[in-house]
Design a protein around this motif. Structure first.
Motif, PDB file in Angstrom:
ATOM      1  N   UNK A 107       0.914  -1.331  -0.037  1.00  0.00           N
ATOM      2  CA  UNK A 107      -0.008   0.054  -0.130  1.00  0.00           C
ATOM      3  C   UNK A 107       0.759   1.271   0.056  1.00  0.00           C
ATOM      4  N   UNK A 108       0.455   2.256  -0.787  1.00  0.00           N
ATOM      5  CA  UNK A 108       1.382   3.467  -1.030  1.00  0.00           C
ATOM      6  C   UNK A 108       0.468   4.657  -0.267  1.00  0.00           C
ATOM      7  N   UNK A 115      -3.169   4.341  -1.816  1.00  0.00           N
ATOM      8  CA  UNK A 115      -3.388   3.450  -2.886  1.00  0.00           C
ATOM      9  C   UNK A 115      -3.222   1.968  -2.464  1.00  0.00           C
ATOM     10  N   UNK A 116      -4.357   1.317  -1.849  1.00  0.00           N
ATOM     11  CA  UNK A 116      -4.058   0.015  -1.217  1.00  0.00           C
ATOM     12  C   UNK A 116      -3.969  -1.004  -1.901  1.00  0.00           C
ATOM     13  N   UNK A 117      -2.912  -2.061  -1.507  1.00  0.00           N
ATOM     14  CA  UNK A 117      -2.599  -3.121  -2.174  1.00  0.00           C
ATOM     15  C   UNK A 117      -3.950  -4.185  -2.222  1.00  0.00           C
ATOM     16  N   UNK A 118      -4.874  -4.219  -1.274  1.00  0.00           N
ATOM     17  CA  UNK A 118      -5.932  -4.951  -1.355  1.00  0.00           C
ATOM     18  C   UNK A 118      -7.274  -3.727  -1.371  1.00  0.00           C
ATOM     19  N   UNK A 119      -8.278  -4.163  -2.083  1.00  0.00           N
ATOM     20  CA  UNK A 119      -9.466  -3.363  -2.019  1.00  0.00           C
ATOM     21  C   UNK A 119     -10.098  -2.948  -0.629  1.00  0.00           C
ATOM     22  N   UNK A 120     -10.749  -1.672  -0.684  1.00  0.00           N
ATOM     23  CA  UNK A 120     -10.864  -1.410   0.779  1.00  0.00           C
ATOM     24  C   UNK A 120     -11.953  -2.207   1.561  1.00  0.00           C
ATOM     25  N   UNK A 121     -12.702  -3.026   0.511  1.00  0.00           N
ATOM     26  CA  UNK A 121     -13.880  -3.772   1.025  1.00  0.00           C
ATOM     27  C   UNK A 121     -13.243  -4.795   1.836  1.00  0.00           C
ATOM     28  N   UNK A 122     -11.757  -5.279   1.718  1.00  0.00           N
ATOM     29  CA  UNK A 122     -11.214  -6.265   2.595  1.00  0.00           C
ATOM     30  C   UNK A 122     -10.147  -5.411   3.421  1.00  0.00           C
ATOM     31  N   UNK A 354      14.793 -12.737  11.160  1.00  0.00           N
ATOM     32  CA  UNK A 354      13.838 -11.555  10.954  1.00  0.00           C
ATOM     33  C   UNK A 354      12.957 -11.707   9.609  1.00  0.00           C
ATOM     34  N   UNK A 355      11.716 -11.302   9.840  1.00  0.00           N
ATOM     35  CA  UNK A 355      10.966 -11.219   8.501  1.00  0.00           C
ATOM     36  C   UNK A 355      10.183 -10.203   8.572  1.00  0.00           C
ATOM     37  N   UNK A 356       8.982 -10.100   7.785  1.00  0.00           N
ATOM     38  CA  UNK A 356       7.868  -9.064   7.783  1.00  0.00           C
ATOM     39  C   UNK A 356       6.606 -10.160   7.611  1.00  0.00           C
ATOM     40  N   UNK A 357       6.052 -10.005   8.974  1.00  0.00           N
ATOM     41  CA  UNK A 357       4.595 -10.862   8.738  1.00  0.00           C
ATOM     42  C   UNK A 357       3.318 -10.126   9.476  1.00  0.00           C
ATOM     43  N   UNK A 358       3.729  -9.275   9.828  1.00  0.00           N
ATOM     44  CA  UNK A 358       2.499  -8.521  10.854  1.00  0.00           C
ATOM     45  C   UNK A 358       1.639  -7.302  10.060  1.00  0.00           C
ATOM     46  N   UNK A 359       1.549  -7.388   8.784  1.00  0.00           N
ATOM     47  CA  UNK A 359       0.867  -6.516   7.988  1.00  0.00           C
ATOM     48  C   UNK A 359       0.564  -7.102   6.636  1.00  0.00           C
ATOM     49  N   UNK A 360      -0.378  -7.857   6.728  1.00  0.00           N
ATOM     50  CA  UNK A 360      -0.744  -8.391   5.524  1.00  0.00           C
ATOM     51  C   UNK A 360      -1.526  -7.938   4.533  1.00  0.00           C
ATOM     52  N   UNK A 361      -2.463  -6.977   5.336  1.00  0.00           N
ATOM     53  CA  UNK A 361      -3.162  -5.929   4.496  1.00  0.00           C
ATOM     54  C   UNK A 361      -2.483  -5.046   3.830  1.00  0.00           C
ATOM     55  N   UNK A 362      -1.274  -4.725   3.958  1.00  0.00           N
ATOM     56  CA  UNK A 362      -0.693  -3.819   3.413  1.00  0.00           C
ATOM     57  C   UNK A 362       0.623  -4.250   2.576  1.00  0.00           C
ATOM     58  N   UNK A 363       1.571  -5.261   3.049  1.00  0.00           N
ATOM     59  CA  UNK A 363       2.473  -5.851   2.169  1.00  0.00           C
ATOM     60  C   UNK A 363       2.165  -7.083   1.662  1.00  0.00           C
ATOM     61  N   UNK A 364       2.509  -7.272   0.537  1.00  0.00           N
ATOM     62  CA  UNK A 364       2.458  -8.689  -0.082  1.00  0.00           C
ATOM     63  C   UNK A 364       3.218  -9.693   0.643  1.00  0.00           C
ATOM     64  N   UNK A 365       4.450  -9.357   1.046  1.00  0.00           N
ATOM     65  CA  UNK A 365       5.518 -10.397   1.562  1.00  0.00           C
ATOM     66  C   UNK A 365       4.981 -11.038   2.939  1.00  0.00           C
ATOM     67  N   UNK A 366       4.120 -10.099   3.461  1.00  0.00           N
ATOM     68  CA  UNK A 366       3.529 -10.492   4.679  1.00  0.00           C
ATOM     69  C   UNK A 366       2.405 -11.397   4.570  1.00  0.00           C
ATOM     70  N   UNK A 367       1.676 -11.130   3.383  1.00  0.00           N
ATOM     71  CA  UNK A 367       0.757 -12.126   2.848  1.00  0.00           C
ATOM     72  C   UNK A 367       1.231 -13.422   2.626  1.00  0.00           C
ATOM     73  N   UNK A 368       2.328 -13.548   1.682  1.00  0.00           N
ATOM     74  CA  UNK A 368       2.845 -14.646   1.575  1.00  0.00           C
ATOM     75  C   UNK A 368       3.193 -15.570   2.717  1.00  0.00           C
ATOM     76  N   UNK A 369       3.901 -14.777   3.599  1.00  0.00           N
ATOM     77  CA  UNK A 369       4.533 -15.545   5.124  1.00  0.00           C
ATOM     78  C   UNK A 369       3.219 -16.258   5.509  1.00  0.00           C
ATOM     79  N   UNK A 370       2.157 -15.421   5.702  1.00  0.00           N
ATOM     80  CA  UNK A 370       0.977 -16.042   6.263  1.00  0.00           C
ATOM     81  C   UNK A 370       0.398 -17.338   5.474  1.00  0.00           C
ATOM     82  N   UNK A 371       0.630 -17.590   4.364  1.00  0.00           N
ATOM     83  CA  UNK A 371       0.281 -18.600   3.537  1.00  0.00           C
ATOM     84  C   UNK A 371       1.340 -19.737   3.974  1.00  0.00           C
ATOM     85  N   UNK A 372       2.600 -19.308   3.947  1.00  0.00           N
ATOM     86  CA  UNK A 372       3.711 -20.424   4.323  1.00  0.00           C
ATOM     87  C   UNK A 372       3.270 -21.040   5.798  1.00  0.00           C
ATOM     88  N   UNK A 373       3.152 -19.942   6.617  1.00  0.00           N
ATOM     89  CA  UNK A 373       2.703 -20.532   8.046  1.00  0.00           C
ATOM     90  C   UNK A 373       1.407 -21.356   8.037  1.00  0.00           C
TER      91      UNK A 373
END
Length: 487
Positions: A107-108, A115-122, A354-373
């Motif tokens: 998200x920028x 400019x959200x990475x995911x639609x605001x409805x989500x 260290x990783x990024x995992x706590x902001x899956x609404x805002x960062x794609x890397x975090x969403x990927x990490x969530x799927x891996x977990x």
């Protein structure tokens, strides 16, 4: 003219210029409807933690809430639970929304328009940990002992309910004893005790991290006040006990996540800051302040200097911090194979894992990490190959740089609009750059940077000066000052 400059349209154009796709693709609305229709409230195979006193702390205007916290005192220390919005349960891999997120990667935030990475409805509704609604979360749990060490890690899915959506600007001053509680905190003794317990755990985590060599920076960030789409002023973004508290829990949760995946032999994306290649430049810079750093990179020695300098010279400290951050080099995303015995660490945090995992609404890397977990917890095959993770990390790095360009340009344009009615006014500031490219000054109030185009001769980085505002140009992102002689 500046007051009528269309900042929102400018932000959209800047996104396109830097290669983003700010508008969502065809199929987005249909997928959103499908996601909403599939929500059936089933909580099977999940822990039910809705009865705990969860709370969130974020910016006053934040609506995409990724993280909530709750603390519990035990015989071994303070048990912390960090709940992270379960976005992976709603957004499936390779769907239109996921493909858009994979390209954008983040998200920028431009101040005038997000400019959200995911639609605001989500991101601001179904997958946001909003106040007083039931949500699925990925919970990261650990116990913090009095020395700030973590133990008893656990990661699991749970149903949660955010009981109090709070703001940095109000929680921080209250925790520091500088202001009374706001209405939410004042109305609940249990919430007051909960926040103080969280603060105790956070401070212990921070002191332990610093003792291991983590660096403490204190950059000044501008925060525009936007009302009805118009820029009214620029203020300094708050940094206080509350912002540090959330940062401490975010770091601890990310470390726990990376450690758990390494122990399980699962490949993932890590967030790293390499040992500085230009350490000799950092040594030279610090040497100008009378401190000799070791010849080999040593984060503990560097942070000892930073802490001392912050107390000695708070005016120039933010610019010193920024100079060292630039010399350290950027953070980056990298593949960590499940077979890595010594993965790259994070120099700035003195963290091996260290990783990024706590902001899956805002960062794609975090969403990927969530799927891996999620796959790890279910004992299923990994959702991504190492080649896919490498490609994702590369895209995240590219878009992070592009996103920073958009945000920096828009910060300058917003500042130019905010100062349009201040032509001729005099400000105090500090010189932040002096080279053949130009001389630049950061004024103290509001915290805005511009170029000294008149009377700049003889000025050097670190000089405190008085300047008069000559001109602003939002389109070109220019703010021009003249030095006031003798002041």
């Amino acid at each position: 003219m500046a007051n009528h400059f269309d900042l929102a349209a400018s932000a959209h154009a800047e996104m396109l210029r830097e290669g983003f796709q700010p508008d969502f693709p065809d199929g987005t609305k249909a997928q959103i409807n499908q996601i909403y229709s599939s929500v059936n409230g089933s909580h099977n195979n999940m822990r039910d933690l809705r009865g705990l006193l969860w709370s969130s702390i974020d910016n006053d205007t934040s609506r995409d809430l990724d993280q909530i916290e709750v603390a519990e005192r035990t015989d071994g220390g303070i048990r912390m639970r960090v709940g992270v919005a379960d976005v992976s349960a709603s957004v499936a891999k390779n769907t239109p929304i996921d493909q858009h997120a994979a390209f954008q990667t983040k998200t920028v935030y431009t101040g005038v328009r997000n400019f959200p990475m995911l639609p605001n409805e989500l991101s601001t509704d179904l997958t946001s940990l909003n106040e007083n609604v039931d949500r699925a979360a990925m919970v990261v749990e650990f116990v913090v002992d009095p020395q700030g060490c973590r133990s008893q890690p656990a990661i699991y899915e749970a149903m949660v309910r955010n009981k109090a959506q709070l703001a940095y600007s109000r929680v921080g001053p209250w925790l520091e004893g500088k202001a009374g509680p706001d209405m939410k905190i004042a109305g609940s003794l249990a919430l007051q005790e909960q926040l103080k317990l969280q603060d105790e755990a956070a401070q212990a985590l921070r002191e332990q991290r610093v003792s291991e060599g983590a660096l403490e920076f204190n950059r000044i960030e501008a925060d525009p006040v936007i009302i009805d789409g118009k820029v009214h002023s620029i203020q300094t973004a708050p940094r206080n006990h509350a912002t540090e508290l959330i940062e401490d829990f975010m770091i601890a949760a990310n470390e726990t996540m990376a450690e758990t995946l390494r122990a399980a032999g699962r490949s993932c994306i890590r967030r790293v800051v390499r040992t500085p290649e230009r350490w000799d430049r950092i040594v030279d810079l610090v040497g100008r302040y009378g401190t000799q750093l070791p010849a080999e990179a040593d984060s503990t020695a560097l942070n000892t200097f930073l802490r001392k300098q912050r107390k000695l010279d708070p005016v120039h400290y933010p610019d010193l911090s920024l100079a060292i951050i630039k010399l350290m080099g950027p953070g980056e995303y990298v593949l960590s194979s499940g077979t890595d015995k010594e993965p790259l660490g994070h120099f700035g945090l003195a963290a091996r894992d260290y990783t990024h995992s706590t902001a899956p609404n805002r960062r794609f890397a975090d969403l990927v990490m969530q799927r891996i977990v999620r796959a790890m917890l279910a004992n299923e095959p990994p959702p991504y190959t190492d080649a896919e993770l490498t490609a994702i990390a590369t895209q995240c790095n590219l878009q992070e740089k592009a996103g920073h360009k958009v945000e920096r340009t828009m910060q300058k344009r917003v500042a130019a609009v905010a100062l349009a009615d201040s032509i001729g006014k005099v400000f105090r500031g500090v010189v932040t750059g002096a080279s053949q490219k130009g001389t630049y000054v950061r004024i103290f109030d509001p915290p805005v940077e511009g170029r000294v185009v008149r009377g700049e001769e003889g000025l050097d980085v670190g000089d405190t000066v008085t300047v008069k505002l000559l001109h602003t140009n939002p389109q070109m992102a220019y703010i021009d000052f003249a030095r006031v002689p003798g002041r």
